[in-house]
Design a protein around this motif. Structure first.
Motif, PDB file in Angstrom:
ATOM      1  N   ASN A   1      33.638  38.993  53.861  1.00  0.00           N
ATOM      2  CA  ASN A   1      34.619  39.192  52.794  1.00  0.00           C
ATOM      3  C   ASN A   1      34.658  40.671  52.432  1.00  0.00           C
ATOM      4  OD1 ASN A   1      35.188  36.414  52.645  1.00  0.00           O
ATOM      5  ND2 ASN A   1      33.453  36.079  51.274  1.00  0.00           N
ATOM      6  N   HIS A   2      35.796  41.104  51.905  1.00  0.00           N
ATOM      7  CA  HIS A   2      35.936  42.537  51.670  1.00  0.00           C
ATOM      8  C   HIS A   2      35.445  42.925  50.284  1.00  0.00           C
ATOM      9  CE1 HIS A   2      37.937  46.514  51.232  1.00  0.00           C
ATOM     10  NE2 HIS A   2      37.417  46.612  52.437  1.00  0.00           N
ATOM     11  N   SER A   3      34.585  43.941  50.251  1.00  0.00           N
ATOM     12  CA  SER A   3      33.857  44.303  49.025  1.00  0.00           C
ATOM     13  C   SER A   3      34.758  44.766  47.889  1.00  0.00           C
ATOM     14  CB  SER A   3      32.837  45.403  49.340  1.00  0.00           C
ATOM     15  OG  SER A   3      33.501  46.564  49.810  1.00  0.00           O
TER      16      SER A   3
ATOM     17  N   ARG B   1      38.156  36.154  43.838  1.00  0.00           N
ATOM     18  CA  ARG B   1      38.965  36.000  45.046  1.00  0.00           C
ATOM     19  C   ARG B   1      38.088  35.775  46.267  1.00  0.00           C
ATOM     20  NH1 ARG B   1      43.501  40.437  47.104  1.00  0.00           N
ATOM     21  NH2 ARG B   1      44.026  39.407  49.081  1.00  0.00           N
ATOM     22  N   ARG B   2      36.973  36.478  46.363  1.00  0.00           N
ATOM     23  CA  ARG B   2      36.094  36.340  47.519  1.00  0.00           C
ATOM     24  C   ARG B   2      35.442  34.960  47.553  1.00  0.00           C
ATOM     25  NH1 ARG B   2      33.464  41.188  45.707  1.00  0.00           N
ATOM     26  NH2 ARG B   2      31.484  40.096  46.042  1.00  0.00           N
TER      27      ARG B   2
ATOM     28  N   TYR C   1      43.071  42.887  53.905  1.00  0.00           N
ATOM     29  CA  TYR C   1      42.206  41.773  54.278  1.00  0.00           C
ATOM     30  C   TYR C   1      41.225  41.460  53.139  1.00  0.00           C
ATOM     31  CZ  TYR C   1      43.585  42.794  59.143  1.00  0.00           C
ATOM     32  OH  TYR C   1      44.271  43.012  60.304  1.00  0.00           O
ATOM     33  N   ASP C   2      41.051  40.168  52.853  1.00  0.00           N
ATOM     34  CA  ASP C   2      39.961  39.788  51.953  1.00  0.00           C
ATOM     35  C   ASP C   2      38.902  38.965  52.664  1.00  0.00           C
ATOM     36  OD1 ASP C   2      41.367  37.408  52.220  1.00  0.00           O
ATOM     37  OD2 ASP C   2      41.779  37.156  50.091  1.00  0.00           O
ATOM     38  N   SER C   3      39.244  38.401  53.825  1.00  0.00           N
ATOM     39  CA  SER C   3      38.283  37.597  54.579  1.00  0.00           C
ATOM     40  C   SER C   3      38.367  37.979  56.047  1.00  0.00           C
ATOM     41  CB  SER C   3      38.597  36.101  54.417  1.00  0.00           C
ATOM     42  OG  SER C   3      37.680  35.302  55.141  1.00  0.00           O
ATOM     43  N   LEU C   4      37.323  38.631  56.548  1.00  0.00           N
ATOM     44  CA  LEU C   4      37.290  39.047  57.947  1.00  0.00           C
ATOM     45  C   LEU C   4      36.286  38.194  58.710  1.00  0.00           C
ATOM     46  CD1 LEU C   4      37.345  42.214  56.264  1.00  0.00           C
ATOM     47  CD2 LEU C   4      38.556  42.383  58.434  1.00  0.00           C
ATOM     48  N   VAL C   5      36.637  37.872  59.936  1.00  0.00           N
ATOM     49  CA  VAL C   5      35.835  36.956  60.743  1.00  0.00           C
ATOM     50  C   VAL C   5      35.440  37.646  62.044  1.00  0.00           C
ATOM     51  CG1 VAL C   5      35.899  34.793  62.043  1.00  0.00           C
ATOM     52  CG2 VAL C   5      36.859  34.885  59.743  1.00  0.00           C
ATOM     53  N   ALA C   6      34.149  37.586  62.363  1.00  0.00           N
ATOM     54  CA  ALA C   6      33.638  38.153  63.613  1.00  0.00           C
ATOM     55  C   ALA C   6      33.157  37.023  64.512  1.00  0.00           C
ATOM     56  CB  ALA C   6      32.504  39.128  63.338  1.00  0.00           C
ATOM     57  N   ILE C   7      33.692  36.979  65.733  1.00  0.00           N
ATOM     58  CA  ILE C   7      33.292  35.992  66.731  1.00  0.00           C
ATOM     59  C   ILE C   7      32.989  36.729  68.027  1.00  0.00           C
ATOM     60  CG2 ILE C   7      34.047  34.029  68.132  1.00  0.00           C
ATOM     61  CD1 ILE C   7      35.872  33.228  65.774  1.00  0.00           C
TER      62      ILE C   7
END
Length: 571
Positions: free
Chosen positions: A290-292, A298-299, A211-217
């Motif tokens: 985004n993943h560190s 990329r981020r 994962y490079d982009s994680l989303v929390a809802i």
């Protein structure tokens, strides 16, 4: 000088290998008209002055772009906001916030690239249908405390800002209590622009995965909004990110970062966080993490794609989201959850992970993990939802707060919660929370000594002074009022320590006074029976101070306000 340089080289954080990236979003880079980050080849990010200068130049050449201040930091820096369109004009509004944690500054550079492209003639048709409000640097003081050593788990940029503000307070723990001038300004900005969608851009630490982009809802408090976000927005967003070569996913916490197979938690934020606060006030909110360990270029590019797609989804289906907002604002649930825990049933899920191996660390003395930079699928990892209510409260008609608690009243006003002030001293009959036991934290958290309590509600009749307030829960922010005022809520003002003086005893009876008074009290059969029962506790029986205090607490001399929560419930 040689020794410090050698030491610096020795302590440079050895990050795991970077995963290769050749996605379509690389075409978004514009070397012909570069933003500061593109000019630096994504190695560094512009400082505060450079960022503001760049935005001022854009505004000077594009009258449609509004650049204004909306507050100041603790150190006096201006907080800047960019606006395209006119919020309140009937079109959906997207509010993008960057740099609440200033070292996690991807959103700022993605936003500058997007604005540059708009100034160059792109996105014009899209911005005719929606409004964009963009805060490039929220934690401006932390942004200027830049160093290559601020975020050891993160791959770039070289000049990362600091996580907290100048008072060492974490702005993403301040949405409910409003301790900081930055958050007070942000809540006022939210009330002013009334965004249809609020995006808070971060960078997450933790385990390595694809994962490079994680989303929390969060799926709590605002069910109709949640349905739009999870059923419409998220699938469409993920599809677009994947088309551009990115790997999106739902924001997870591994239960054990060294052993992915032990499972993960699908996080539901508490109200002190942006994505926990938003649902409470009926504000559709998306936390982007985004993943560190993915490189800075990329981020930033994934964030650009996310901003653009969020705008287009609002343009396509913003009316449905506005309808969801209205439905949730009209709801008055009879019971409101105050805290959530792990659900009972895990869902086995394949996760796009990264290969790893364990090694025995001579430093820690235990087994540690080493990420190897090679993609692999972690099969059937159990994932638990974090949406099970563990503490709830029935909805009262209103709360009453005595006039002397002005700090709390002011913060409720800053939240936009409606209230009525009593014009004269008034006798009221209500329910008051009697604290039976309490436990203070051993160390401060976000500048507060937090406290948890056990207690019970009881009938009370008392006179409130002029200037006291009545807060009805029959209002759009009624749920927020409950979470701030119910004593069992983890984000209540009581648990944050705003009422800590009620735990202090300020008057005492000397033993030479209370001992003879106790003898007279014992002539009452009911008192004697209760005291005899108390004496069955050996510790109590051997403690003369406790024995005398028992009589004092039952005498008319005892402080009736001691351990009584001042906020009243009107049922």
């Amino acid at each position: 000088m040689l020794l410090p340089l050698l030491l610096s080289a020795l302590v440079t954080a050895p990050l795991p290998p970077d995963l290769p990236f050749d996605g379509k979003s690389l075409a978004l880079i514009n070397k012909a008209d570069p933003t500061p980050v593109e000019e630096a080849d994504f190695k560094t990010t512009p400082n505060y002055a450079q960022t503001v200068s760049y935005l001022k130049n854009l505004a000077a050449n594009n009258p449609e772009l509004s650049l204004k201040t909306f507050g100041k930091t603790g150190q006096g820096r201006e907080l800047w906001v960019v606006t395209l369109g006119k919020p309140g004009n009937g079109k959906p509004t997207l509010l993008v916030q960057a740099g609440i944690h200033a070292g996690e500054i991807d959103g700022k550079d993605a936003g500058l690239m997007f604005l540059r492209d708009w100034a160059d003639g792109q996105h014009r048709e899209l911005l005719d249908k929606v409004n964009l409000v963009f805060v490039p640097i929220f934690n401006a003081d932390g942004h200027e405390r830049a160093s290559p050593y601020n975020r050891p788990n993160q791959r770039g940029p070289q000049n990362m800002g600091w996580r907290t503000n100048a008072r060492n307070l974490n702005l993403n723990r301040d949405y409910t209590k409003l301790d900081t001038p930055e958050m007070q300004a942000m809540v006022a900005l939210i009330a002013k622009v009334k965004p249809s969608l609020y995006i808070d851009v971060h960078v997450t630490d933790g385990e390595d995965w694809q994962y490079d982009s994680l989303v929390a809802i969060n799926t709590t408090y605002s069910p109709h909004i949640s349905q739009w976000l999870t059923g419409y927005y998220r699938p469409a967003l993920y599809k677009t990110l994947e088309q551009y070569g990115h790997q999106p996913g739902n924001f997870l916490f591994l239960q054990d970062g060294k052993h992915p197979q032990k499972g993960a938690i699908l996080w539901q934020a508490e109200p002190r966080y942006s994505n926990g606060y938003g649902p409470l006030r009926g504000l559709p909110t998306v936390l982007v993490e985004n993943h560190s360990l993915k490189n800075y270029q990329r981020r930033v590019l994934s964030t650009y794609v996310l901003i653009e797609r969020s705008l287009s989804l609002l343009a396509e289906n913003g009316d449905a989201l506005e309808a969801a907002i209205r439905e949730d604002a009209a709801a008055r649930p009879a019971s409101v959850p105050l805290a959530f825990g792990r659900g009972d049933k895990a869902v086995p899920t394949d996760i796009p992970g990264v290969k790893y191996r364990h090694f025995q660390s001579s430093a820690s003395g235990i087994e540690e993990v080493r990420w190897l930079g090679e993609p692999m699928i972690w099969k059937k990892v159990p994932i638990w939802p974090m949406d099970k209510p563990v503490v709830s409260a029935s909805r009262p008609a209103a709360y009453l707060i005595p006039a002397q608690w002005q700090d709390v009243i002011k913060r409720l006003e800053q939240q936009g919660i409606e209230m009525i002030r009593l014009s004269k001293a008034t006798e009221v009959s209500a329910r008051q929370y009697q604290i039976d036991s309490f436990d203070f934290a051993k160390a401060p958290y976000e500048g507060h000594f937090r406290v948890t309590t056990q207690g019970h509600w009881q009938d009370a009749t008392l006179t409130l002074p002029k200037g006291s307030v009545r807060i009805s829960t029959d209002q759009p922010l009624g749920n927020l009022a409950m979470v701030l005022l119910e004593p069992q809520a983890p984000d209540s003002f009581l648990q944050w320590g705003f009422f800590n003086t009620v735990f202090s005893r300020t008057e005492y009876m000397e033993p030479y006074v209370i001992a003879p008074m106790a003898e007279k009290m014992l002539t009452d059969p009911a008192i004697k029976a209760a005291f005899d029962k108390a004496l069955t506790d050996p510790a109590f029986a051997k403690d003369p101070d406790a024995r005398l205090r028992w009589f004092y607490e039952r005498s008319p001399y005892f402080d009736k306000a001691y351990l009584r929560y001042p906020v009243l419930r009107v049922e």
